[in-house]
Write an enzyme that holds these catalytic residues in place. Structure first.
Site, PDB file in Angstrom:
ATOM      1  N   SER A   1       0.937   9.563   3.187  1.00  0.00           N
ATOM      2  CA  SER A   1       1.603   9.717   1.898  1.00  0.00           C
ATOM      3  C   SER A   1       1.458   8.469   1.044  1.00  0.00           C
ATOM      4  O   SER A   1       1.423   7.350   1.555  1.00  0.00           O
ATOM      5  CB  SER A   1       3.094   9.975   2.143  1.00  0.00           C
TER       6      SER A   1
ATOM      7  N   TYR B   1      11.130   7.990   5.192  1.00  0.00           N
ATOM      8  CA  TYR B   1       9.939   8.843   5.142  1.00  0.00           C
ATOM      9  C   TYR B   1       8.676   7.986   5.095  1.00  0.00           C
ATOM     10  O   TYR B   1       7.745   8.184   5.883  1.00  0.00           O
ATOM     11  CB  TYR B   1      10.012   9.768   3.920  1.00  0.00           C
TER      12      TYR B   1
END
Length: 190
Positions: A124, A149
């Site tokens: 990501s 995350y």
């Protein structure tokens, strides 16, 4: 094999592979993080192809993961599954540890034992954290994630690098930016 095949990135990856005539084994736990009916719809769409086989699988369950690898011996593994979303990690950090760390570790271990030709995995752009230099580059320092995350995705990159080196597993990590579109993620509609 495509993990997260009912999620946005996994679904798009599966569609692309099916259009190329590939045999696709789709894995997904069909979590309720966002509209599960959307996931069922995507999965039913993929099942329309006789080149698609679905296995409901929780990647944090090592036995389930190894059973699927043992049954199918995939040549290529597209690991697109993850617990997504930065905000939700503040409410439910365990979901990120179980999915993004334990689940990814189980995929890596299965790759070590079953030796696919290549592992491609989703990372990501969140790994860039508070980086203000644009455009982002793979040469930038990503050692200061600003969310759980992002920390799990950076950890995945490090684990994949180690496994690739130690066990000679050809590996490619893809840093995705915000994803949305015709098959999009409802949590990205904001």
């Amino acid at each position: 094999m495509v993990t997260g095949s009912a999620g946005f990135i996994g679904y798009c990856s599966s569609l692309s592979l099916l259009k190329q005539g590939c045999q696709v084994i789709g894995l997904d736990n069909l979590s309720r993080y966002y509209d599960v009916e959307l996931k069922y719809s995507r999965n039913n769409n993929l099942k329309a192809s006789h080149h698609y086989t679905f296995s409901e699988c929780d990647l944090s369950n090592k036995k389930q993961v190894f059973d699927v690898f043992k049954r199918h011996h995939p040549d290529y593994v597209y690991h697109m599954a993850a617990q997504a979303g930065v905000r939700y990690s503040l409410e439910n950090p365990e979901a990120y540890i179980n999915s993004n760390l334990v689940g990814f570790m189980n995929v890596l271990e299965a790759c070590r034992h079953y030796q696919p030709k290549h592992l491609i995995f989703a990372s990501s752009s969140s790994v860039y954290g508070g980086n203000t230099i644009a455009p982002f580059s793979t040469d930038h320092d990503v050692d200061h994630p600003v969310s759980l995350y992002a920390a799990t995705k950076k950890s995945n990159e490090l684990l994949a690098h180690s496994y690739s080196h130690l066990y000679e597993i050809p590996t490619t990590g893809l840093r995705f930016f915000t994803v949305y579109g015709p098959y999009g993620r409802p949590d990205m509609a904001y």
